[in-house]
Design an enzyme around this catalytic site. Sequence first.
Site, PDB file in Angstrom:
ATOM      1  N   HIS A 125      -6.875   1.850   2.309  1.00  0.00           N
ATOM      2  CA  HIS A 125      -6.285   2.642   3.394  1.00  0.00           C
ATOM      3  C   HIS A 125      -7.182   3.853   3.672  1.00  0.00           C
ATOM      4  CE1 HIS A 125      -2.470   3.640   5.646  1.00  0.00           C
ATOM      5  NE2 HIS A 125      -3.173   4.752   5.785  1.00  0.00           N
TER       6      HIS A 125
ATOM      7  N   HIS B 190      -8.750   7.199   3.894  1.00  0.00           N
ATOM      8  CA  HIS B 190      -8.347   8.473   3.299  1.00  0.00           C
ATOM      9  C   HIS B 190      -9.563   9.192   2.732  1.00  0.00           C
ATOM     10  CE1 HIS B 190      -8.675   5.968  -0.328  1.00  0.00           C
ATOM     11  NE2 HIS B 190      -8.751   7.100  -1.036  1.00  0.00           N
TER      12      HIS B 190
ATOM     13  N   HIS C 241      -3.505   0.966   8.431  1.00  0.00           N
ATOM     14  CA  HIS C 241      -4.095   0.598   7.144  1.00  0.00           C
ATOM     15  C   HIS C 241      -5.592   0.324   7.217  1.00  0.00           C
ATOM     16  CE1 HIS C 241      -3.960  -0.889   3.000  1.00  0.00           C
ATOM     17  NE2 HIS C 241      -4.625  -1.966   3.379  1.00  0.00           N
TER      18      HIS C 241
ATOM     19  N   CYS D 105       0.914   3.389   3.386  1.00  0.00           N
ATOM     20  CA  CYS D 105       1.423   2.842   4.648  1.00  0.00           C
ATOM     21  C   CYS D 105       2.884   3.232   4.838  1.00  0.00           C
ATOM     22  CB  CYS D 105       1.306   1.322   4.653  1.00  0.00           C
ATOM     23  SG  CYS D 105      -0.368   0.698   4.933  1.00  0.00           S
TER      24      CYS D 105
ATOM     25  N   CYS E 246       0.837  -1.190   0.000  1.00  0.00           N
ATOM     26  CA  CYS E 246       0.000   0.000   0.000  1.00  0.00           C
ATOM     27  C   CYS E 246       0.876   1.246   0.000  1.00  0.00           C
ATOM     28  CB  CYS E 246      -0.906   0.003   1.241  1.00  0.00           C
ATOM     29  SG  CYS E 246      -1.796   1.556   1.479  1.00  0.00           S
TER      30      CYS E 246
END
Length: 324
Positions: free
Chosen positions: A139, A141, A88, A33, A30
């Site tokens: 993730h 966001h 995450h 991360c 990811c």
Amino acid sequence: MELRYNPLLDDWTMVASNRKNRPNMPKTDCPFCPGSGKVPEHYDVWKYDNDFPALMPDPPAPDLVGSGLYQTKPAIGKCEVILYSPDHTATLPELPVSHIEKLIDLWTNRFVELEKDPHHQYILIFENRGEEVGVTMPHPHGQIYAYSQMPLKIGTELHNCRRHFERTGSCLLCDMNQEERAFGKRIIAENDGFSAYLPFFTDYPYGLFITSKRHLTGLDQLTAAERTALASILREMTGAFDQLFERPFPYMMVLHQRPVNGEDVEEHYHFHIEFYPPLREADKLKYYASSEMGAWAACNPHAVEETAEQLRAAHQRFIEREGG
């Protein structure tokens, strides 16, 4: 990458063919991360310039396919990703209020910074949560789009707020807040700074609004106490969503603030957050079908007086689970 004019709606369509190359729900590696090399090794919240933007500060020239009727123009603007946490899997209801305050501070700082660019007309802060609304990165966001043209829906909302003020001398959202508090049955929760309710007219069964109690037009006008109050009610409401059907609840969340580099709207516009959650039941989606898309003729399959009662109960379960 370009903007194409829609003469039927007097609006512009973003053409961003580069976005088809963005990663789709990666299970490993990811980029958001720590350890990816793309973000700091240690951060709480973070601004990340979108790798696949629909708008750019210096976009390429449009394709030579336009005409006098079919106009094109460069897709000027900015697209940013706002990372909520280095964790995450953490989502808003799983973050402490103090952490969400840092997110609100970052939203505010980016709004103030993007407002400085004279090309920008509107800055939209939003979050898409869940595969049901097309999320491609798991993730936690959100995003920010800084538009060089006024989005049609926002422009319509601004027009009607102005028209209401000219007719009544009062702010439309202030009047909505008063109306919802007086009726009471659509209110989900409130604190010193904000009210959360399912408005009378929402077209989603759980189409929540969070509105500031004080008349203000943007995040940068919040006091320290109001930032805490906003962080608290965001956490509680997204937590209530998850409790509703005992599953991660998909939603689209959009912050509605004043336009930038344009007309003065201080008297008649009002900061609020709108949620568009696609679930009508635990395993059933509320689709935007032909009449909704083709005619903008909204249809809610449930009376919000009923769904508000369910969401209030889910909110209470979240509070009890948290030991509040």
